[in-house]
Design an enzyme around this catalytic site. Structure first.
Site, PDB file in Angstrom:
ATOM      1  N   LYS A   1       1.144 -46.832 -50.675  1.00  0.00           N
ATOM      2  CA  LYS A   1       0.884 -45.737 -49.731  1.00  0.00           C
ATOM      3  C   LYS A   1      -0.620 -45.612 -49.465  1.00  0.00           C
ATOM      4  O   LYS A   1      -1.434 -45.644 -50.385  1.00  0.00           O
ATOM      5  CB  LYS A   1       1.444 -44.424 -50.293  1.00  0.00           C
ATOM      6  CG  LYS A   1       1.329 -43.261 -49.307  1.00  0.00           C
ATOM      7  CD  LYS A   1       2.233 -42.104 -49.677  1.00  0.00           C
ATOM      8  CE  LYS A   1       2.093 -40.925 -48.738  1.00  0.00           C
ATOM      9  NZ  LYS A   1       2.389 -41.256 -47.329  1.00  0.00           N
TER      10      LYS A   1
ATOM     11  N   ASP B   1       4.542 -54.451 -33.082  1.00  0.00           N
ATOM     12  CA  ASP B   1       3.714 -54.512 -34.292  1.00  0.00           C
ATOM     13  C   ASP B   1       2.646 -55.588 -34.044  1.00  0.00           C
ATOM     14  O   ASP B   1       2.983 -56.748 -33.768  1.00  0.00           O
ATOM     15  CB  ASP B   1       4.587 -54.892 -35.516  1.00  0.00           C
ATOM     16  CG  ASP B   1       3.929 -54.496 -36.838  1.00  0.00           C
ATOM     17  OD1 ASP B   1       2.747 -54.847 -37.039  1.00  0.00           O
ATOM     18  OD2 ASP B   1       4.594 -53.829 -37.640  1.00  0.00           O
TER      19      ASP B   1
ATOM     20  N   MET C   1       9.270 -48.901 -43.260  1.00  0.00           N
ATOM     21  CA  MET C   1      10.042 -47.894 -42.518  1.00  0.00           C
ATOM     22  C   MET C   1      10.421 -48.378 -41.127  1.00  0.00           C
ATOM     23  O   MET C   1      11.530 -48.117 -40.647  1.00  0.00           O
ATOM     24  CB  MET C   1       9.229 -46.596 -42.408  1.00  0.00           C
ATOM     25  CG  MET C   1       9.201 -45.784 -43.669  1.00  0.00           C
ATOM     26  SD  MET C   1      10.834 -45.254 -44.183  1.00  0.00           S
ATOM     27  CE  MET C   1      11.217 -44.042 -42.949  1.00  0.00           C
TER      28      MET C   1
ATOM     29  N   HIS D   1       4.449 -41.176 -55.080  1.00  0.00           N
ATOM     30  CA  HIS D   1       4.853 -42.198 -54.115  1.00  0.00           C
ATOM     31  C   HIS D   1       4.580 -43.596 -54.650  1.00  0.00           C
ATOM     32  O   HIS D   1       3.813 -43.772 -55.595  1.00  0.00           O
ATOM     33  CB  HIS D   1       4.106 -42.002 -52.792  1.00  0.00           C
ATOM     34  CG  HIS D   1       4.653 -40.893 -51.951  1.00  0.00           C
ATOM     35  ND1 HIS D   1       4.315 -39.576 -52.157  1.00  0.00           N
ATOM     36  CD2 HIS D   1       5.538 -40.900 -50.917  1.00  0.00           C
ATOM     37  CE1 HIS D   1       4.956 -38.821 -51.286  1.00  0.00           C
ATOM     38  NE2 HIS D   1       5.705 -39.588 -50.520  1.00  0.00           N
TER      39      HIS D   1
HETATM   40  N1  LIG Z   1       8.309 -39.193 -42.059  1.00  0.00           N
HETATM   41  C1  LIG Z   1       8.957 -39.816 -43.038  1.00  0.00           C
HETATM   42  O1  LIG Z   1      10.087 -39.459 -43.404  1.00  0.00           O
HETATM   43  C2  LIG Z   1       8.311 -41.006 -43.669  1.00  0.00           C
HETATM   44  C3  LIG Z   1       9.014 -41.783 -44.595  1.00  0.00           C
HETATM   45  C4  LIG Z   1       8.390 -42.914 -45.118  1.00  0.00           C
HETATM   46  C5  LIG Z   1       7.115 -43.248 -44.709  1.00  0.00           C
HETATM   47  N2  LIG Z   1       6.473 -42.450 -43.813  1.00  0.00           N
HETATM   48  C6  LIG Z   1       5.170 -42.815 -43.268  1.00  0.00           C
HETATM   49  O2  LIG Z   1       5.378 -43.892 -42.366  1.00  0.00           O
HETATM   50  C7  LIG Z   1       4.201 -44.689 -42.276  1.00  0.00           C
HETATM   51  C8  LIG Z   1       4.570 -46.146 -42.473  1.00  0.00           C
HETATM   52  O3  LIG Z   1       5.016 -46.345 -43.793  1.00  0.00           O
HETATM   53  P1  LIG Z   1       5.501 -47.778 -44.299  1.00  0.00           P
HETATM   54  O4  LIG Z   1       5.767 -47.648 -45.749  1.00  0.00           O
HETATM   55  O5  LIG Z   1       6.575 -48.285 -43.395  1.00  0.00           O
HETATM   56  O6  LIG Z   1       4.168 -48.632 -44.070  1.00  0.00           O
HETATM   57  P2  LIG Z   1       4.009 -50.216 -43.884  1.00  0.00           P
HETATM   58  O7  LIG Z   1       2.613 -50.538 -44.279  1.00  0.00           O
HETATM   59  O8  LIG Z   1       5.129 -50.924 -44.573  1.00  0.00           O
HETATM   60  O9  LIG Z   1       4.197 -50.446 -42.304  1.00  0.00           O
HETATM   61  C9  LIG Z   1       3.266 -50.085 -41.336  1.00  0.00           C
HETATM   62  C10 LIG Z   1       3.386 -51.079 -40.191  1.00  0.00           C
HETATM   63  O10 LIG Z   1       2.606 -50.589 -39.092  1.00  0.00           O
HETATM   64  C11 LIG Z   1       2.047 -51.736 -38.459  1.00  0.00           C
HETATM   65  N3  LIG Z   1       0.940 -51.340 -37.577  1.00  0.00           N
HETATM   66  C12 LIG Z   1      -0.373 -51.228 -37.871  1.00  0.00           C
HETATM   67  N4  LIG Z   1      -1.053 -50.874 -36.771  1.00  0.00           N
HETATM   68  C13 LIG Z   1      -0.151 -50.740 -35.775  1.00  0.00           C
HETATM   69  C14 LIG Z   1      -0.233 -50.409 -34.398  1.00  0.00           C
HETATM   70  N5  LIG Z   1      -1.414 -50.164 -33.806  1.00  0.00           N
HETATM   71  N6  LIG Z   1       0.902 -50.343 -33.671  1.00  0.00           N
HETATM   72  C15 LIG Z   1       2.096 -50.655 -34.221  1.00  0.00           C
HETATM   73  N7  LIG Z   1       2.240 -50.999 -35.515  1.00  0.00           N
HETATM   74  C16 LIG Z   1       1.129 -51.045 -36.272  1.00  0.00           C
HETATM   75  C17 LIG Z   1       1.645 -52.643 -39.612  1.00  0.00           C
HETATM   76  O11 LIG Z   1       1.441 -53.990 -39.171  1.00  0.00           O
HETATM   77  C18 LIG Z   1       2.850 -52.472 -40.529  1.00  0.00           C
HETATM   78  O12 LIG Z   1       3.849 -53.448 -40.257  1.00  0.00           O
HETATM   79  C19 LIG Z   1       3.235 -44.111 -43.308  1.00  0.00           C
HETATM   80  O13 LIG Z   1       2.334 -43.250 -42.658  1.00  0.00           O
HETATM   81  C20 LIG Z   1       4.137 -43.305 -44.242  1.00  0.00           C
HETATM   82  O14 LIG Z   1       3.464 -42.239 -44.856  1.00  0.00           O
HETATM   83  C21 LIG Z   1       7.035 -41.345 -43.312  1.00  0.00           C
HETATM   84  O1  LIG Z   2       6.416 -43.904 -48.112  1.00  0.00           O
HETATM   85  C1  LIG Z   2       5.639 -43.027 -47.683  1.00  0.00           C
HETATM   86  O2  LIG Z   2       4.451 -43.259 -47.390  1.00  0.00           O
HETATM   87  C2  LIG Z   2       6.174 -41.662 -47.458  1.00  0.00           C
HETATM   88  N1  LIG Z   2       5.388 -40.789 -46.927  1.00  0.00           N
HETATM   89  C3  LIG Z   2       5.785 -39.485 -46.541  1.00  0.00           C
HETATM   90  C4  LIG Z   2       4.648 -38.507 -46.746  1.00  0.00           C
HETATM   91  O3  LIG Z   2       3.464 -38.875 -46.684  1.00  0.00           O
HETATM   92  O4  LIG Z   2       4.942 -37.324 -46.944  1.00  0.00           O
HETATM   93  C5  LIG Z   2       7.040 -39.007 -47.185  1.00  0.00           C
HETATM   94  C6  LIG Z   2       8.086 -40.051 -47.273  1.00  0.00           C
HETATM   95  C7  LIG Z   2       7.580 -41.371 -47.801  1.00  0.00           C
END
Ligand SMILES: NC(=O)c1ccc[n+]([C@@H]2O[C@H](COP(=O)([O-])OP(=O)(O)OC[C@H]3O[C@@H](n4cnc5c(N)ncnc54)[C@H](O)[C@@H]3O)[C@@H](O)[C@H]2O)c1
Ligand SMILES: O=C(O)C1=N[C@H](C(=O)O)CCC1
Length: 262
Positions: A156, A34, A13, A152
């Site tokens: 995750k 990161d 993300m 998911h």
């Molecule tokens: N709100 C939304 O719409 C939405 C959508 C997708 C994912 N998410 C959430 O976003 C988060 C990330 O998901 P992802 O799939 O990109 O995960 P990911 O594992 O691909 O990426 C996470 C990144 O965070 C980095 N990280 C770890 N500790 C850190 C720190 N102290 N400071 C900065 N960076 C740090 C890691 O090195 C990694 O590159 C999850 O909690 C997921 O649930 C939310």
């Molecule tokens: O990729 C993930 O992790 C996502 N997390 C969100 C959640 O925990 O609700 C939703 C979007 C994707």
């Protein structure tokens, strides 16, 4: 131009969000963060158009580029600390990381209020997901028997998803507490009936090939209703992230859900 930093830019993300910031003319990507990074600049990385944006691996160092907005897609433990750090330095957080507890959110909201800083924590930036949650809340008023099946990708970390928890919280406000199913039920395999949120069951599916999907399934005598939302591409979250970046600085509180800015 809004000066924006992206935390977690090495992740799925965070990298999508950094590209979104670069693609918008009213945004200025002043830094990416990161701890996993080994480079000191995005120059030389074709994924990010070879732009010369500084890469940080230490949080404090980010202050040197004076960001106004902190986009966070990291891991729950880091995100709570990052959000506190941003608020305490008058940087508006736009947080998508899930796994915050109610208590975390309350404490961060108190800091935002005290410092009069606008921000947003949203478990889901997809418009279809926001609507799905609102429709589910509306339906729960008439159909209190409901189960959530969230699905998911298998990388995750958190379960249930932030979206499932928020959906359940919103429905609980309408239906209250209500045990479901047979009170004499047994589980020959522990967990077979899923997690229990005020009587509602939440089932978390993790499979390769999925991105983010949720089904909210209501049942009543002689009828049923299923509300389903599907995310096929992470780009779909970026409309909501960009909208939040444009609007948060007009506010002086930390919102819990994209619906507050729509
Ligand atoms: N709100 C939304 O719409 C939405 C959508 C997708 C994912 N998410 C959430 O976003 C988060 C990330 O998901 P992802 O799939 O990109 O995960 P990911 O594992 O691909 O990426 C996470 C990144 O965070 C980095 N990280 C770890 N500790 C850190 C720190 N102290 N400071 C900065 N960076 C740090 C890691 O090195 C990694 O590159 C999850 O909690 C997921 O649930 C939310
Ligand atoms: O990729 C993930 O992790 C996502 N997390 C969100 C959640 O925990 O609700 C939703 C979007 C994707």
């Amino acid at each position: 131009m809004k000066k924006i930093v992206v935390a977690g830019f090495k992740g799925r993300m965070g990298s999508t969000a950094a590209k979104m910031v670069l693609d918008n003319e009213d945004f200025d990507l002043v830094g990416v963060y990161d701890p996993r990074a080994t480079e000191t600049s995005l120059a030389g990385d074709a994924t990010f158009n070879n732009v010369d944006v500084p890469v940080f691996t230490e949080r404090e160092a980010i202050l040197s580029v004076k960001p106004e907005i902190w986009i966070d897609f990291t891991v729950p433990e880091a995100a709570v600390k990052n959000t506190k750090f941003a608020l305490e330095h008058d940087i508006s957080p736009v947080v998508g990381t899930t796994g915050f507890t109610d208590n975390d959110v309350k404490q961060l909201q108190a800091i935002a209020k005290k410092r009069q800083v606008g921000g947003l924590i949203a478990p889901n930036f997809g418009l279809s997901a926001v609507l799905m949650m609102q429709f589910a809340k509306q339906a729960a008023k008439y159909f209190p028997d409901v189960e959530i099946i969230e699905m998911h990708h298998d990388n995750k970390l958190d379960a249930p998803s932030g979206t499932a928890l928020k959906t359940a919280e919103m429905m609980q406000k309408e239906r209250g507490d209500k045990p479901q199913g047979n009170p004499d039920k047994t589980e020959s395999l522990p967990g077979a009936r899923g997690a229990n949120y005020h009587g509602m069951r939440i089932h978390s599916v993790r499979l390769p090939g999925l991105i983010a999907h949720q089904q909210v399934q209501f049942g009543a005598v002689g009828e049923g209703l299923t509300i389903r939302q599907d995310t096929y591409d992470r780009a779909s979250f970026m409309t909501g992230v960009a909208l939040a970046c444009r609007k948060v600085t007009d506010h002086h509180e930390l919102f819990d859900g994209l619906e507050y800015l729509l």
